[in-house]
Design a protein around this motif. Sequence first.
Motif, mmCIF file in Angstrom:
data_model
loop_
_atom_site.group_PDB
_atom_site.id
_atom_site.type_symbol
_atom_site.label_atom_id
_atom_site.label_comp_id
_atom_site.label_asym_id
_atom_site.label_seq_id
_atom_site.Cartn_x
_atom_site.Cartn_y
_atom_site.Cartn_z
ATOM 1 N N ASP A 483 0.824 -1.216 0.000
ATOM 2 C CA ASP A 483 0.000 0.000 0.000
ATOM 3 C C ASP A 483 0.854 1.261 0.000
ATOM 4 O O ASP A 483 0.570 2.217 -0.740
ATOM 5 C CB ASP A 483 -0.918 0.007 1.225
ATOM 6 C CG ASP A 483 -2.014 -1.051 1.128
ATOM 7 O OD1 ASP A 483 -2.241 -1.572 0.018
ATOM 8 O OD2 ASP A 483 -2.645 -1.351 2.156
ATOM 9 N N VAL A 484 1.874 1.294 0.829
ATOM 10 C CA VAL A 484 2.681 2.510 0.935
ATOM 11 C C VAL A 484 3.479 2.735 -0.345
ATOM 12 O O VAL A 484 3.623 3.875 -0.815
ATOM 13 C CB VAL A 484 3.599 2.470 2.181
ATOM 14 C CG1 VAL A 484 4.691 1.426 2.043
ATOM 15 C CG2 VAL A 484 4.189 3.845 2.454
ATOM 16 N N ASP A 485 4.001 1.675 -0.934
ATOM 17 C CA ASP A 485 4.736 1.819 -2.201
ATOM 18 C C ASP A 485 3.811 2.330 -3.307
ATOM 19 O O ASP A 485 4.200 3.203 -4.093
ATOM 20 C CB ASP A 485 5.336 0.470 -2.617
ATOM 21 C CG ASP A 485 6.525 0.071 -1.745
ATOM 22 O OD1 ASP A 485 7.126 0.963 -1.128
ATOM 23 O OD2 ASP A 485 6.839 -1.137 -1.693
ATOM 24 N N GLU A 486 2.600 1.791 -3.361
ATOM 25 C CA GLU A 486 1.651 2.197 -4.399
ATOM 26 C C GLU A 486 1.216 3.646 -4.202
ATOM 27 O O GLU A 486 1.093 4.410 -5.167
ATOM 28 C CB GLU A 486 0.428 1.276 -4.383
ATOM 29 C CG GLU A 486 -0.698 1.654 -5.341
ATOM 30 C CD GLU A 486 -0.276 1.668 -6.799
ATOM 31 O OE1 GLU A 486 -0.992 2.292 -7.615
ATOM 32 O OE2 GLU A 486 0.776 1.082 -7.134
ATOM 33 N N PHE A 487 1.003 4.066 -2.942
ATOM 34 C CA PHE A 487 0.575 5.440 -2.698
ATOM 35 C C PHE A 487 1.661 6.430 -3.099
ATOM 36 O O PHE A 487 1.379 7.469 -3.714
ATOM 37 C CB PHE A 487 0.208 5.634 -1.227
ATOM 38 C CG PHE A 487 -0.284 7.022 -0.917
ATOM 39 C CD1 PHE A 487 -1.590 7.391 -1.231
ATOM 40 C CD2 PHE A 487 0.562 7.965 -0.358
ATOM 41 C CE1 PHE A 487 -2.038 8.676 -0.985
ATOM 42 C CE2 PHE A 487 0.119 9.256 -0.104
ATOM 43 C CZ PHE A 487 -1.190 9.616 -0.408
ATOM 44 N N ILE A 488 2.900 6.122 -2.767
ATOM 45 C CA ILE A 488 4.009 7.012 -3.141
ATOM 46 C C ILE A 488 4.131 7.094 -4.656
ATOM 47 O O ILE A 488 4.394 8.166 -5.221
ATOM 48 C CB ILE A 488 5.326 6.524 -2.500
ATOM 49 C CG1 ILE A 488 5.265 6.714 -0.978
ATOM 50 C CG2 ILE A 488 6.529 7.249 -3.079
ATOM 51 C CD1 ILE A 488 6.443 6.131 -0.217
#
Length: 541
Positions: A483-488
């Motif tokens: 999730d964090v990689d995709e949001f960034i």
Amino acid sequence: MQSKQNNKNYIVGMYVRLSRDDERAGESLSIENQKAILSEYIAEQGWTLHDIYVDDGISGTTFERAGVKRLLEDAKQGVINTILVKDMSRFGRNYILVGQFLDYVFPTFGIRFVALSDNIDTENKDTPAMDMMPITNVFNEWWAATTSKKLRAVRIKNAKEGKNGMSHSPYGYTLGTDEKRSLQVNEKTAPIVRRIFEMRASGLTPRKIADILNVEKVLTPNDYRIATTGINGVRNSAHLWSTSVLRTMLSNQAYIGNLVQHKSTTISYKNHKWQRRPEEDWIIVENAHEAIIAKELWDRVKEVEKAVGHGKHTQRGYMHPLSGLMFCADCGAKMRLGWNMPKDIPYFNFNCGTKSRMGSSACFSHFITVPVLEQIVKNDVAAKAEMIIGHEAEFKQRYLERQATLADRNQADVKKDLKRAEKRLAELDKLIEAAFEEKVAGKIPESVCVKLIEKYTAEQTELKGKITSLTQGLEQVTQAKTDVDEFIRRLKMYFNAPTLTREMCLSLFDHLVIGGKETVTGKPQEIHIYYKLDIDSVLSP
């Protein structure tokens, strides 16, 4: 079986049936073989054949068969007075219904029933075959139940091995000729599938997508199937794309390469009504064939489907990028797009939907112009991007640490607990089996066996719930990294965008809350922007 027994004129209804399961027996049970055997017997007896009633490819566990229904109607109307079948199983494999017909219905209407191979003749009741008839009926149903279980087990095994059991391919694919009948990309229709997913990811509704495809006269999946194979899969097709067709396509995992089977089943081997299985019981083989769309595009579409608001178009077909995502901070209603026409420049604005519909007595003004709102949103995205992208590694670490804290468990401990629970679950299966064996052997009373099994079963249920909870906990930590990689990645894509787009808003924001307009105190109007990722709790000091 006696022959030419009296001078009564027997008018015969010959009934023959073959199910798909019976086809495995080959010629011995074929329709033509049944007809030949029964015709020869009718000639030997000197009977008169009225008609042949046929059901081909239908199970004997149901009496919803066109041939047998016509046969029974003719019998009740007195058109025939004798029913002749090769054996009892041809007439039916439901021992309750077969027994009702033979013991009650046929005697009431004076119908003679003859099952040739089983030596059953209701006119000659004092025979060993008639004495065994109830057992024959039970055996026939047992055979149907056993065959159904075996076939179902084979279908499940084939599905788990990635063998495609579909009767036809999804739109965008063709059926392969290999052993597994793997789906092959159809280069003519696959681009249309990709375009549909891209349009949905951009925020277009299924209704709008259908309108576009219909205006462009793109063949519907059913019309394309008819044009290429001549097979019509839908009755009364309107030859137009519909929202239901598009929603089915947008939820079909085949387009990301997954083979999904065992989604529905019949209620039982007797009741052939289809029912949908829970999603957790589906058999899914990932990467079973070439994908038409990327997983990233699939995920974007799923986010659009789960969005809090799907937006509304104006009468002229315009939808603001933030439509459906904004809520009044005081009454919770969605913000409503309006149109102002002052003396100088016309402009759009948003206001509380409750106030717009019901007036100031229902809720007060939350008025904000579109240009002002858009600038606030763009500034916030730019500010968040500066804080995150410039310190990407630090932000990721803080976010993942927070997620681990929320999980409230160390991953190593969770894995140990999970292993112990799974081991105990396997032990309980053996204990239940042992209890049965000891009861059968007479080593323990039935009451003790029942208590033990109830105890073990209750513990199994509790453990299964615990295993599910532990597994979800592990998945949440793993998912947090994705999730964090995709949001960034999305933040980098959109933080410099000159204007808001629907796709950008659906990708970044969960929802916005618009505060009231304080005209008396002059207090600034508050706008709270909630992103797809809970970043404020990480960025706050």
